[in-house]
Design a protein around this motif. Structure first.
Motif, PDB file in Angstrom:
ATOM      1  N   ALA A  44       0.865  -1.189   0.000  1.00 44.54           N
ATOM      2  CA  ALA A  44       0.000   0.000   0.000  1.00 44.54           C
ATOM      3  C   ALA A  44       0.894   1.229   0.000  1.00 44.54           C
ATOM      4  N   ARG A  45       0.421   2.309  -0.662  1.00 48.14           N
ATOM      5  CA  ARG A  45       1.262   3.510  -0.676  1.00 48.14           C
ATOM      6  C   ARG A  45       0.978   4.352   0.565  1.00 48.14           C
ATOM      7  N   LYS A  46       1.883   5.290   0.788  1.00 46.22           N
ATOM      8  CA  LYS A  46       1.780   6.142   1.970  1.00 46.22           C
ATOM      9  C   LYS A  46       1.767   7.592   1.538  1.00 46.22           C
ATOM     10  N   LEU A  47       1.197   8.432   2.383  1.00 45.95           N
ATOM     11  CA  LEU A  47       1.131   9.860   2.065  1.00 45.95           C
ATOM     12  C   LEU A  47       2.525  10.460   1.886  1.00 45.95           C
ATOM     13  N   THR A  48       3.490   9.886   2.592  1.00 44.80           N
ATOM     14  CA  THR A  48       4.867  10.422   2.519  1.00 44.80           C
ATOM     15  C   THR A  48       5.488  10.198   1.138  1.00 44.80           C
ATOM     16  N   GLU A  49       4.854   9.340   0.325  1.00 44.46           N
ATOM     17  CA  GLU A  49       5.409   9.082  -1.014  1.00 44.46           C
ATOM     18  C   GLU A  49       4.918  10.108  -2.041  1.00 44.46           C
ATOM     19  N   GLN A  50       4.082  11.045  -1.611  1.00 43.97           N
ATOM     20  CA  GLN A  50       3.519  12.001  -2.568  1.00 43.97           C
ATOM     21  C   GLN A  50       4.602  12.906  -3.151  1.00 43.97           C
ATOM     22  N   GLU A  51       4.505  13.095  -4.466  1.00 39.21           N
ATOM     23  CA  GLU A  51       5.444  14.013  -5.119  1.00 39.21           C
ATOM     24  C   GLU A  51       5.167  15.433  -4.656  1.00 39.21           C
TER      25      GLU A  51
END
Lengths: 697, 171
Positions: A338-345
């Motif tokens: 699952a992705r995380k908010l911290t991975e947002q560009e």
């Protein structure tokens, strides 16, 4: 309407999978998730007390704003709108004047930690500080120094082990349900348990071999064990040849640490040390020297943790059934996490140094993902490296969890804003300006848990109940604050369901997929790497580094000479040792009606000979004093603790008067402790404080 | 007939009291009554190793329950068919006679209702084909539930196995 919900416990940080039965909108039963192998109904006493938490009227029932001085207990209830506006306004004033870096957030890492980190980064602060460092920062660093992986990326295959060695890892009282079941089942099949601790715990009473070691000398024992292992060639030669560097240096370093020398130091007879080493040599590689759970005892903690890991290495018990292993992620089965908010560009990456100086030449090696929260009070008081003016305490109590409560209180006085996001009337909530109540784990959905292991899985905390009080999930609280500060672009959700759906997108799983069992497996087969060709260590050399480039490049020795720990000097002076019982989690459950009933306060374990010399009898009220604090506590006089130390349970002596059951019960270990740290590994030394014990007149 | 037994395999018990808490949760009890209890005795030295003995104390659901005989109102009842002993709160007047009569101290006082509560073997659960709560949540699965004749086999088999292993092992 009755229903069954598969979700995750959160009475401690383990997050055991559970099944909750709901009748008429109330919890009627909680049990371990029967679909999860190794749980199958099992639950610890804290997990079983989940309903008592939800139903408790002595938890925070709605947002509160302080009206009197800090710690005066004068509050008014506020609406969410008002409380959030208030915090956002104060925060804006502070960041306008001192910059984003003046905000710190301390947290017990959790499923939505990525939201907390996003909140800080959006504000422009590098100051995320997790409980992990207090508990096991040095263990993390030790693991990276040898394998290039953190402790969180390393697992232990208890089920298939022949011999488990525990250094004060009191696993039958500080319970993780699945491992305990696996260990008991392995023991029923003939596995051996060795337990080393200055105090007889339940784990000691179940062990095949118990050693009452002199406090703080485990490292001496381990150097002597390595000495014997090299002398008698008990190691796994093939494994060492293929995967390990720096062995000559290690061998030469331990050559002077003989079992006879260790016997003097530890109190364990030399011949027993030799016999033990031989026994392990026979059982290898299916042996586990448990790397520890809390790794925060001494200021040279990293070397104890490294020595334990090195024993596993010498036995070849790495990436093998019955030994330790590197946890595998979804990628091993072609899946995606699952992705995380911290991975947002575009999410800012604050460039200011951390307030705890982790990652700078002054404190280079602790994991910056967790920081070193025990450095917070002095950073605030000294305004060094810069002024810190706002603190968010998110399900973490700096007052009771970090050494030296008085100093932490002084630091709070220097802050312009203290906000607690908490379920409980914790001590930090008591001393906060605003309390933003979080919904309990049964009343909220949470971010998915990526459970990496030999068989990677993904779990979801599904909402079981409607919130009983005026509470919100943490990620919604932080989003609402961010929105008020004009930072909503980094929080692309307005409900937990939207957040979880966003996170699940890359996985190919949907929210609905979790309904049936609460988890999904990426594979049904165990993944061990090939021990001939496939071990992917993340060290610079790609091998296990006895002489660690991580340490040496930062200017630290991999093998500093052993230093004998201090003894008590006078008959009334003892090393203070702390720990847990099965019925409580850290500082958060002492007010739970059912758990409080079973263990309402702590007592002071003191050796009967030592107590006799001081005229202290079992059950007497005694004075315990350190340079930091003093308090009175009942003595538990026993021969089952080493005479050089006294022991008390962590997490008692609460100050919040709103938590009426736990208020002023027992003595706080954190208040007594001095705040000193392992400068290499990053953990505080929680067993470095000496106390005097005197009978009360 | 007393059809069921809760067998506590002391060897595997770690005294965590998950059973105690789960029981209270199911019965929605206030602080005070403990229909199941785990009593720790020890540690004591056994040779050079410390040992603590944990004893699990639920209700034993006697074939001839003295509490039932003692109860003046008929609140304490032995269920026909499976022999589960339980107290009917509608009929209990709080006289505590059952507490005095029971040799094991199983009936407990609920100070909020002024009535007796006790282990009822989770009869609603067993009627639904489930195990009692204590046996369900037990961390080490040391509480076994079933007909008494099956329970004795657990210890007998383990004894035989351990003894046999000793004969295979050269040490």
């Amino acid at each position: 309407m009755d229903k069954e919900v598969y979700t995750q416990c959160f009475m401690c940080s383990i997050r055991c999978p559970i099944k909750v039965t709901v009748e008429n909108g109330e919890v009627s039963f909680i049990e371990g998730n029967p679909h999860v192998s190794g749980m199958e109904g099992s639950l610890c006493p804290k997990g079983a007390a989940g309903k008592a938490l939800v139903d408790d009227s002595q938890r925070v029932q709605g947002p509160m704003i302080r009206t009197g001085p800090r710690g005066s207990g004068q509050w008014r209830r506020a609406s969410w709108e008002e409380a959030l506006d208030y915090v956002a306004h104060r925060l804006k004033t502070i960041t306008d004047q001192y910059g984003g870096k003046s905000v710190a957030l301390t947290e017990r890492a959790q499923l939505s930690t990525h939201v907390s980190k996003t909140f800080l980064r959006a504000l422009g602060s590098p100051n995320y500080l997790s409980h992990d460092a207090l508990c096991k920062g040095s263990m993390n660093t030790a693991c990276r120094s040898l394998f290039g992986y953190t402790d969180g990326q390393i697992g232990m295959d208890y089920s298939n082990t022949r011999h488990l060695v525990l250094y004060g890892r009191n696993i039958f009282e500080s319970i993780q349900v699945k491992p305990v079941r696996q260990i008991v089942e392995a023991m029923n099949r003939g596995a051996k348990l060795t337990y080393i601790d200055p105090r007889v715990t339940v784990t000691a009473s179940k062990a095949h071999r118990y050693w009452m070691i002199r406090p703080g000398t485990d490292l001496a024992l381990n150097y002597a064990l390595m000495h014997v292992i090299f002398e008698e060639r008990l190691f796994d030669a093939n494994f060492l040849e293929r995967w390990v560097t720096g062995l000559n240096e290690l061998r030469s370093f331990v050559s002077s640490y003989t079992p006879e020398w260790a016997a003097e130091e530890t109190g364990i007879p030399a011949e027993e040390i030799v016999r033990f080493a031989r026994e392990l040599g026979r059982d290898k590689p299916r042996v586990i020297f448990h790397m520890g759970y809390r790794g925060a005892h001494q200021v040279n903690e990293i070397h104890l943790r490294r020595s334990i890991l090195l024993l596993n290495v010498l036995m070849g018990s790495v990436e093998t059934p019955g030994g330790i292993f590197i946890k595998k992620g979804p990628g091993v089965a072609g899946g995606k996490p699952a992705r995380k908010l911290t991975e947002q560009e575009g999410l800012p990456k604050p460039e200011a140094p951390r307030l705890d100086k982790v990652g700078t030449p002054e404190f280079p090696l602790p994991d910056p993902n967790h920081g070193a929260p025990q450095m917070l009070p002095r950073a605030v008081l000294n305004q060094e490296p810069y002024p810190v003016k706002a603190l968010f305490a998110f399900r973490f109590d700096p007052l009771m969890s970090m050494p030296d409560t008085n100093e932490t209180k002084q630091a709070l006085e220097e802050l312009d804003l203290v906000v607690s996001i908490d379920i409980q009337h914790s001590d930090i909530a008591w001393y906060s300006d605003v309390v933003l109540p979080e919904s309990t784990y049964l009343e909220r959905m949470d971010s998915p848990q990526q459970a990496n292991s030999l068989k990677p899985q993904i779990f979801l905390r599904q909402q079981t109940l409607s919130p009983r009080y005026d509470t919100l999930p943490g990620p919604i609280i932080l989003r609402e604050l961010a929105r008020r500060l004009g930072l909503e672009q980094y929080f692309p959700y307005s409900s937990m369901e939207e957040l979880v759906r966003w996170q699940l997108e890359p996985t190919g799983f949907t929210l609905e997929d979790f309904r049936a069992k609460g988890f999904l497996a990426y594979t049904d087969k165990q993944h061990f790497w090939d021990r001939e060709s496939g071990l992917a260590f993340k060290t610079p050399s790609g091998k296990i580094e006895c002489v660690s480039s991580l340490l040496e490049d930062a200017g630290f020795s991999s093998f500093p000479p052993y230093e004998s720990p201090e003894s008590g000097e006078s008959p009334e002076r003892f090393r203070m040792v702390v720990g847990r019982c099965a019925q409580h989690t850290h500082v958060s459950t002492q007010n739970n009606p059912y758990l409080n009933e079973l263990v309402p306060e702590n007592t002071l374990w003191i050796n009967q000979r030592a107590a006799g010399e001081l005229g202290i009898k079992d059950g007497d009220l005694v004075r315990i004093s350190s340079d930091q604090h003093s308090g009175s506590i009942r003595a538990k006089v026993t021969e089952f603790i080493h005479p050089e130390c006294v022991f008390l349970l962590h997490g008692f002596g609460h100050e919040s008067q709103l938590a009426e059951r736990s208020f002023n019960k027992g003595v706080s270990d954190a208040a007594l402790m001095k705040n000193v740290s392992d400068p290499v590994g990053g953990s505080p030394g929680l067993h470095e404080t000496f106390v005097t014990v005197r009978p009360l007149p | 007939m007393s059809q069921y037994m809760l067998f506590h395999d002391q060897k595997n018990c770690i005294g965590c009291e998950a059973c105690v808490v789960a029981c209270k949760t199911r019965q929605k009890l206030p602080q005070g009554p403990l229909p199941t209890l785990v009593v720790a005795v020890g540690p004591r030295w056994t040779g050079d190793q410390p040992r603590t003995v944990f004893t699990f104390m639920p209700c034993f659901h006697c074939e001839v329950p003295w509490c039932v005989a003692a109860c003046p109102t008929g609140a304490m009842q032995k269920r026909s068919g499976d022999g589960v002993v339980s107290v009917d709160p509608e009929l209990c007047v709080g006289c505590k006679t059952c507490m005095a009569a029971c040799p094991w101290g199983a009936p407990q006082w609920n100070p909020v209702t002024g009535k007796v509560v006790k282990c009822d073997l989770c009869k609603d659960r067993i009627d639904a084909g489930l195990k009692p709560t204590c046996a369900t949540v037990c961390v080490t699965q040391c509480i076994h539930f079933g007909p008494p004749e099956e329970m004795s086999e657990i210890r007998r088999e383990r004894y035989a196995r351990t003894k046999a292993e000793g004969q295979f092992d050269p040490e």
